[in-house]
Scaffold this active site. Sequence first.
Site, PDB file in Angstrom:
ATOM      1  N   LEU A  24       0.826  -1.148  -0.011  1.00 42.38           N
ATOM      2  CA  LEU A  24       0.259   0.157   0.109  1.00 42.38           C
ATOM      3  C   LEU A  24       0.853   1.671  -0.025  1.00 42.38           C
ATOM      4  O   LEU A  24       1.446   1.843   0.903  1.00 42.38           O
ATOM      5  CB  LEU A  24      -0.686   0.130   1.162  1.00 42.38           C
ATOM      6  CG  LEU A  24      -2.152  -1.062   0.710  1.00 42.38           C
ATOM      7  CD1 LEU A  24      -2.904  -0.904   2.689  1.00 42.38           C
ATOM      8  CD2 LEU A  24      -3.426  -0.703   0.505  1.00 42.38           C
ATOM      9  N   THR A  25       1.273   2.284  -0.929  1.00 42.02           N
ATOM     10  CA  THR A  25       1.649   3.409  -1.326  1.00 42.02           C
ATOM     11  C   THR A  25       0.972   4.046   0.152  1.00 42.02           C
ATOM     12  O   THR A  25      -0.179   4.385  -0.093  1.00 42.02           O
ATOM     13  CB  THR A  25       2.216   3.534  -2.955  1.00 42.02           C
ATOM     14  OG1 THR A  25       2.505   2.924  -3.243  1.00 42.02           O
ATOM     15  CG2 THR A  25       2.639   5.247  -2.890  1.00 42.02           C
ATOM     16  N   ALA A  56       4.901  -1.008  -2.527  1.00 40.53           N
ATOM     17  CA  ALA A  56       6.241  -1.140  -3.554  1.00 40.53           C
ATOM     18  C   ALA A  56       7.465   0.419  -2.632  1.00 40.53           C
ATOM     19  O   ALA A  56       7.146   1.414  -2.618  1.00 40.53           O
ATOM     20  CB  ALA A  56       5.617   0.191  -4.701  1.00 40.53           C
ATOM     21  N   HIS A 173       7.736  -6.716  -7.630  1.00 45.84           N
ATOM     22  CA  HIS A 173       6.609  -6.254  -8.444  1.00 45.84           C
ATOM     23  C   HIS A 173       6.223  -6.331  -9.829  1.00 45.84           C
ATOM     24  O   HIS A 173       6.766  -5.543 -10.469  1.00 45.84           O
ATOM     25  CB  HIS A 173       6.848  -4.294  -7.695  1.00 45.84           C
ATOM     26  CG  HIS A 173       5.166  -3.938  -7.828  1.00 45.84           C
ATOM     27  ND1 HIS A 173       4.169  -4.149  -9.091  1.00 45.84           N
ATOM     28  CD2 HIS A 173       4.050  -2.923  -7.551  1.00 45.84           C
ATOM     29  CE1 HIS A 173       2.727  -3.726  -9.089  1.00 45.84           C
ATOM     30  NE2 HIS A 173       3.526  -2.940  -8.133  1.00 45.84           N
ATOM     31  N   ALA A 175       3.471  -6.004 -11.618  1.00 48.04           N
ATOM     32  CA  ALA A 175       1.568  -6.051 -11.568  1.00 48.04           C
ATOM     33  C   ALA A 175       1.713  -4.626 -11.915  1.00 48.04           C
ATOM     34  O   ALA A 175       2.711  -4.066 -12.052  1.00 48.04           O
ATOM     35  CB  ALA A 175       1.015  -6.844 -10.557  1.00 48.04           C
ATOM     36  N   TYR A 178       3.684  -2.093 -14.205  1.00 46.87           N
ATOM     37  CA  TYR A 178       4.311  -1.095 -14.269  1.00 46.87           C
ATOM     38  C   TYR A 178       5.987  -2.206 -15.456  1.00 46.87           C
ATOM     39  O   TYR A 178       5.493  -3.084 -16.050  1.00 46.87           O
ATOM     40  CB  TYR A 178       4.922  -1.450 -13.035  1.00 46.87           C
ATOM     41  CG  TYR A 178       4.286  -0.121 -11.744  1.00 46.87           C
ATOM     42  CD1 TYR A 178       3.919   0.799 -12.453  1.00 46.87           C
ATOM     43  CD2 TYR A 178       3.379  -0.869 -10.845  1.00 46.87           C
ATOM     44  CE1 TYR A 178       3.303   1.771 -11.107  1.00 46.87           C
ATOM     45  CE2 TYR A 178       3.020  -0.366 -10.375  1.00 46.87           C
ATOM     46  CZ  TYR A 178       2.584   1.280 -10.516  1.00 46.87           C
ATOM     47  OH  TYR A 178       1.966   2.377  -9.607  1.00 46.87           O
ATOM     48  N   ARG A 225       4.657 -10.666  -7.507  1.00 53.38           N
ATOM     49  CA  ARG A 225       2.976  -9.873  -7.782  1.00 53.38           C
ATOM     50  C   ARG A 225       2.680  -9.840  -9.241  1.00 53.38           C
ATOM     51  O   ARG A 225       3.174  -9.223 -10.240  1.00 53.38           O
ATOM     52  CB  ARG A 225       2.121  -8.601  -6.929  1.00 53.38           C
ATOM     53  CG  ARG A 225       1.933  -7.971  -7.316  1.00 53.38           C
ATOM     54  CD  ARG A 225       0.822  -7.550  -6.385  1.00 53.38           C
ATOM     55  NE  ARG A 225       0.761  -7.356  -5.634  1.00 53.38           N
ATOM     56  CZ  ARG A 225      -1.001  -5.828  -4.885  1.00 53.38           C
ATOM     57  NH1 ARG A 225      -0.213  -4.807  -5.947  1.00 53.38           N
ATOM     58  NH2 ARG A 225      -1.250  -6.245  -4.059  1.00 53.38           N
ATOM     59  N   GLY A 316      -5.449  -5.845   1.115  1.00 50.10           N
ATOM     60  CA  GLY A 316      -5.089  -3.767   0.832  1.00 50.10           C
ATOM     61  C   GLY A 316      -5.893  -3.120   1.621  1.00 50.10           C
ATOM     62  O   GLY A 316      -5.636  -2.516   2.772  1.00 50.10           O
ATOM     63  N   ARG A 317      -6.612  -1.803   1.693  1.00 51.80           N
ATOM     64  CA  ARG A 317      -7.383  -1.194   1.842  1.00 51.80           C
ATOM     65  C   ARG A 317      -8.155  -1.416   3.182  1.00 51.80           C
ATOM     66  O   ARG A 317      -8.234  -0.503   3.799  1.00 51.80           O
ATOM     67  CB  ARG A 317      -8.988  -0.070   0.943  1.00 51.80           C
ATOM     68  CG  ARG A 317      -8.569   0.402  -0.561  1.00 51.80           C
ATOM     69  CD  ARG A 317      -9.438   0.804  -1.756  1.00 51.80           C
ATOM     70  NE  ARG A 317     -10.468  -0.209  -1.532  1.00 51.80           N
ATOM     71  CZ  ARG A 317     -10.578  -1.060  -2.440  1.00 51.80           C
ATOM     72  NH1 ARG A 317      -9.562  -1.443  -3.259  1.00 51.80           N
ATOM     73  NH2 ARG A 317     -11.427  -2.003  -2.661  1.00 51.80           N
TER      74      ARG A 317
END
Length: 363
Positions: A24-25, A56, A173, A175, A178, A225, A316-317
Amino acid sequence: MPSLFDPIRLGSLDLPNRILMAPLTRGRSTREHVPTPIMAEYYAQRAGAGLIITEATGISQEGLGWPYAPGIWNEAQVEAWKPIVKAVHDKGGRIALQLWHMGYLVHPDFLGGQPPVSSSARTAPDEAHTYEGKKPYGEARALREDEIPRLLADYENAAKNAVAAGFDGVQIHAANGYLIDEFLRDGANKRTDRYGGSIENRVRLLTKIAQTVAGVVGPERTGIRFSPNGPIQGVDDSDPHAVFGLAAEVMARIGLAYIELREPGPNGTFGKATVAPVAPTIKKAFGGPVILNCDYDGPKAQAAVESGEADAIAFGRPYLANPDLPERIAEGAPLNKDDMKTWYSQGPEGYVDYPTLSQAKAA
């Protein structure tokens, strides 16, 4: 029947439960991308997760284009991560670092005006977050084949730094549109060299990066991921079952500990599926633990683990506003609602001030 609260082994990591904290950025580092002390409090609050996967974290300045996001390419960043890792360990938790190269989603402002790199020359849709507010993306240039060794060296350096900082493992990462995703998917990769065209060629860069990172950290402490089943940030593929099926086979051969998938449904909150779920294809091809992530609540997560659809769930959230998420899921307790305005702000508000269940009951 397996449960969310059963232990699970991911490679060499023994986790006490199957509720993982997804990356979670949060934008709480410095402008030089050095982590700050408040991040230790934030992650330690969430140490009850089976495994924390950090926000990340940039492997190089070339690969990092998000304001106040952390990096892992220099000594100052390593030293700043150490007390964060220690704070999680002191609470009995486990924490892995997510290694990030944003590819064409790096704005030239972060690169002294130079263009970002991608699989091919192209421009990302929408606008980039910069220190001066949102701006249109600049056109990326295609990463030259003779630059691949330099990129691999950046991943190797970042992996060595993650080990030096004390992390329990890393996650690559690959996914969300990117750099690695830009090479994997034919909607973005228009190359005609050894890194483009066929599925085997498009998986080549991922393979080399995974081998490089696993060679430093150990494959048993390396995860990855993917986000296979729909367009995201301008990146899509015409046959995701084929490309991600092969990618999963290769990750199995390298011996990676797990695959985490961000795979929304047809009505996903952020991104929508455009093909049938790719997770079953990946799970069959990989043969090891597969972690699902996207729009899960406690009951849906438990059902996915019980059915064998997933070995664990990354939230996540829900973790933004609920530092004690496993306890709340176990009790079926209501969740705190997160405040979107503070997702990427730089202060403690909306970061370390959400109450636990016990604090809320005592209030």
